[in-house]
Design a protein around this motif. Structure first.
Motif, PDB file in Angstrom:
ATOM      1  N   UNK A 131       0.854  -1.185   0.000  1.00 39.56           N
ATOM      2  CA  UNK A 131       0.000   0.000   0.000  1.00 39.56           C
ATOM      3  C   UNK A 131       0.892   1.239   0.000  1.00 39.56           C
ATOM      4  N   UNK A 132       0.687   2.109  -0.979  1.00 46.06           N
ATOM      5  CA  UNK A 132       1.462   3.344  -1.074  1.00 46.06           C
ATOM      6  C   UNK A 132       0.796   4.424  -0.239  1.00 46.06           C
ATOM      7  N   UNK A 133       1.482   4.849   0.819  1.00 50.27           N
ATOM      8  CA  UNK A 133       0.966   5.863   1.737  1.00 50.27           C
ATOM      9  C   UNK A 133       1.973   7.003   1.851  1.00 50.27           C
ATOM     10  N   UNK A 134       1.488   8.218   1.692  1.00 51.86           N
ATOM     11  CA  UNK A 134       2.381   9.378   1.670  1.00 51.86           C
ATOM     12  C   UNK A 134       3.538   9.102   0.718  1.00 51.86           C
ATOM     13  N   UNK A 135       3.164   8.644  -0.477  1.00 46.83           N
ATOM     14  CA  UNK A 135       4.145   8.188  -1.458  1.00 46.83           C
ATOM     15  C   UNK A 135       4.180   9.131  -2.654  1.00 46.83           C
TER      16      UNK A 135
END
Length: 228
Positions: A131-135
């Motif tokens: 999961x891409x978070x703050x990406x």
């Protein structure tokens, strides 16, 4: 170098786009679109094993999304909290390993704690949900290049070792929903030779059958990797 048709997509990434438009078209609050988007995520994660995918990477929250209204960000963070709490037992039961790409440590402390607990408890999973978070991909590349430079010469190999995705399979297929045809700072390095599928379907309406169709499309393509 080329690859024959009929190959399997081991690593699939999706830009989940269209929650707001889905809600607007129905005269519903934007927040409801995001909630329905989470339901679409659940259905897709459950389909990973039947569809033969080893790694599914989802663009959940970009480093640019902080520009959105504060109440929308708060709602998205609340959905993230509930998703981790609610779905963690299912991840463990279904042999899914959670991985986060991006600077998730910039999120609220309780979310960081929940994420790290989930990462630890799912570490033995054989299939990966990344999961891409703050990406942001440009930031990722700059970070990786700086780390590689500290070690010595910056090469493709040394830079790749410092990407968030260094321990994931090469990206095979990148999908974007909602009809937009751009990458939006997502996996720019990793997508160099990935196949791409752009669909008009809004994310809350995206189903495992849509994904199966994209996988069939991928299998029918001939991948050349710059060769002839």
């Amino acid at each position: 170098m080329s690859d024959s048709t009929g190959s399997r997509a081991r690593h699939v990434a999706i830009i989940m786009d269209g929650n707001g438009r889905w809600a607007k078209r129905r005269g519903l609050p934007r927040a409801l679109g995001h909630r329905r988007g989470v339901e679409a995520v659940r259905k897709l994660v459950r389909a990973v094993e039947p569809l033969g995918i080893d790694c599914l990477t989802l663009y959940a929250f970009s480093s640019e999304n902080w520009k959105r209204p504060e109440d929308e960000i708060d709602h998205l963070m609340g959905l993230l909290r509930r998703f981790i709490e609610t779905d963690l037992p299912e991840f463990i039961a279904n042999d899914v390993r959670l991985k986060i790409i991006g600077d998730y440590h910039a999120l609220a402390p309780d979310i960081v704690e929940s994420i790290e607990d989930a990462i630890e408890r799912t570490a033995a999973g054989k299939r990966i949900l990344a999961v891409a978070l703050n990406y942001g991909s440009q930031q990722e590349i700059v970070r990786a290049a700086a780390l590689a430079a500290q070690e010595g010469e910056v090469t493709e190999a040394s830079l790749a070792r410092h990407l968030y995705t260094h321990d994931l399979p090469p990206l095979d297929l990148l999908i974007r929903t909602s009809g937009e045809v751009r990458l939006s700072n997502f996996l720019l390095w990793q997508a160099a030779y990935a196949e791409m599928v752009f669909t008009e379907v809004l994310w809350p309406d995206y189903t495992p059958e849509h994904l199966r169709t994209a996988l069939d499309d991928f299998a029918a393509r001939e991948r050349r990797f710059g060769g002839r």
